[in-house]
Design an enzyme around this catalytic site. Structure first.
Site, PDB file in Angstrom:
ATOM      1  CG  ASP A  68      30.986   8.199  66.442  1.00 43.88           C
ATOM      2  OD1 ASP A  68      30.723   9.096  67.272  1.00 43.88           O
ATOM      3  OD2 ASP A  68      31.526   7.119  66.759  1.00 43.88           O
ATOM      4  CG  ASP A  70      26.381   8.495  69.078  1.00 45.19           C
ATOM      5  OD1 ASP A  70      26.649   7.633  68.227  1.00 45.19           O
ATOM      6  OD2 ASP A  70      27.155   8.795  69.998  1.00 45.19           O
ATOM      7  CG  ASP A 146      29.125  11.001  79.912  1.00 44.52           C
ATOM      8  OD1 ASP A 146      28.543  11.848  79.194  1.00 44.52           O
ATOM      9  OD2 ASP A 146      30.053  10.287  79.484  1.00 44.52           O
TER      10      ASP A 146
END
Ligand code: ATP
Ligand code: MG
Length: 442
Positions: A68, A70, A146
């Site tokens: 997907d 984002d 992250d």
């Protein structure tokens, strides 16, 4: 080549920005989701900054097919919501907006900041962030992510990839590098430790040395993460097509212990290789099914992950004098209940896990009408598949799985022959499991 296509420009006193141009990164706009491009267009047209970011861009740069895309933007959640007819603010730890574009749901997040002193950001005693809704610039947003490879921003309007943390170079070097001070970042959110090993398994990249170093030491912090969040993370870790490659990484970095303490404890025993083999086969089976587009239930994997303890307890309880069936029932309940404090398995799955385990005993009983009623059991298929894995792993011997394979396809006459061929379930069981017999009192 590098200097021609990759421009480097200083942004501020301590943040540098690499701009990677299309000729260099080679991302093809045709591989991007239509919905996310449209969302970005609308946001940029309204005067906001907006980019594609995260796993989608990372996977494209690695030549993989993204799951997907984002979107990250300077627009605040309410501003995003106003621009789209079908948009919903989802309020979890971070506020995000789900925008529906035809068949797609695009996850849109506002750039997050890192105002240390803000009342909107809070950490608990071990350094874990418990509230985190400070907005910021795209640079702030990058350093809050992250790993460097997950902080690349693609701007479809000029096809450029913005890199504030050296993620592009790390990707080229095949390195997973945490942004900032590793220990601080793992303490803020211990799930990042699971994400680190997830990307090793999924992408086949290496953990950079400083990123890997604190893992063993900080692994116990996973105990502070909510058991329901861990359930979701374990699915992404082990039930997303790369479980077999990821599981050994959990073991390697001592991350199995805080998640599956009983399984980990039994792994240390010399005669327990068949349980490791069983889990490996269940992971392989799950990966294979997923990669063939077939459905999987988390119940099957969890049945395998907790089976070492159940089987161990089942034997122990029988040695203490409990009957075979009650012993199994107690072992199932104890194991499921105990482990809820680490990973919260939703009831709909724990019911199935239990059925798969209890079928292991039902499948042993092959006299009279028992086989037909077992065959009718709604979880027969899962129980039978599980039995086959137990045999393949070497935990049990004796062809019980093969008997059931034949029974399923046999006509009535052959079924009667098959039943007649089994003299006595218990005798046969004892012959198959000599180790178990020696532990029993009867
Ligand atoms: P996948 O392809 O498996 O979805 P992903 O990197 O896209 O991997 P997501 O969970 O979809 O993972 O998260 C999207 C992005 O959000 C990440 O790429 C990362 O930039 C950021 N992110 C997610 N979880 C965290 C976290 N715990 N701490 C910091 N940043 C995070
Ligand atoms: Mg993602």
């Amino acid at each position: 080549m590098f200097s021609v296509f990759k421009k480097k420009s200083s942004q501020s006193a301590h943040i540098f920005k690499d701009v990677v141009t299309q000729e260099y990164h080679g991302i093809n706009q045709r591989d991007l989701s239509h919905g996310s491009l449209r969302v970005i267009e609308v946001l940029q047209h309204a005067g906001f900054e907006a980019y594609l970011v995260g796993g989608g861009i990372r996977d494209l740069l690695l030549g993989k097919h993204p799951k997907d895309f984002d979107v990250a933007t300077s627009a605040k959640p309410v501003e995003i919501q106003k621009l789209f007819r079908k948009a919903r603010i989802i309020g979890r730890r971070f506020q995000i907006v789900h925008v529906r574009m035809g068949p797609e749901i695009i996850e849109v997040t506002t750039f997050r900041g890192s105002a240390e002193n803000s009342h909107l950001q809070r950490a608990n005693a071990s350094g874990m962030l418990v509230r985190d809704n400070v907005f910021g610039s795209v640079e702030d947003d990058a350093v809050r992510r992250d790993f460097t490879m997950n902080a690349l921003y693609y701007d479809p309007s000029n096809h450029e990839v913005l890199d504030f943390v050296g993620g592009y170079d790390d990707l080229e070097d095949g390195l997973i590098r945490i942004i900032g001070d590793p220990e601080t970042r793992y303490r803020e959110d211990p799930v990042r430790m699971l994400r680190a090993v997830r990307f090793v398994g999924k992408l086949g990249l290496q953990l950079e040395a400083d990123t890997a170093e604190p893992l063993r030491r900080l692994a116990p912090l996973l105990r502070d993460v909510s058991p329901s969040r861990l359930f979701d993370e374990i699915l992404k870790l082990l039930q997303a097509g790369h479980g077999q490659a990821t599981f050994p990484e959990l073991v390697k970095y001592d991350l199995l212990r805080p998640l599956f303490p009983q399984t980990e404890a039994l792994f240390g025993e010399a005669d327990d290789l068949h349980h490791q083999h069983l889990i490996d086969l269940a992971l392989l089976n799950t990966d294979k099914r997923l990669n063939e587009g077939k459905s999987v239930t988390p119940a099957f994997l969890y049945a395998a992950l907790h089976w070492p303890k159940v089987q161990h307890r089942w034997e122990e309880l029988q040695a203490e004098g409990h009957g075979r069936a009650p012993a199994l029932a107690i072992a199932c309940s104890e194991t499921l209940d105990f482990n809820q404090q680490f990973i919260a398995i939703p009831k709909r799955f724990s019911v199935t896990i239990r059925e798969i385990w209890e079928l292991q005993m039902k499948l042993e009983k092959r006299h009279g009408r028992r086989p037909d009623s077992t065959l009718e059991h709604p979880r027969f298929r899962a129980g039978y598949d599980f039995l086959l894995l137990r045999e393949l792993s070497g935990e049990i011997q004796g062809g019980l799985g093969e008997w059931w394979t034949q029974y399923q396809i046999a006509d009535d006459a052959l079924r009667r022959d098959l039943i007649a061929s089994v003299k006595d379930d218990q005798d046969e069981l004892k012959a198959r499991c000599p180790r178990r017999r020696s532990k029993r009192r009867d």
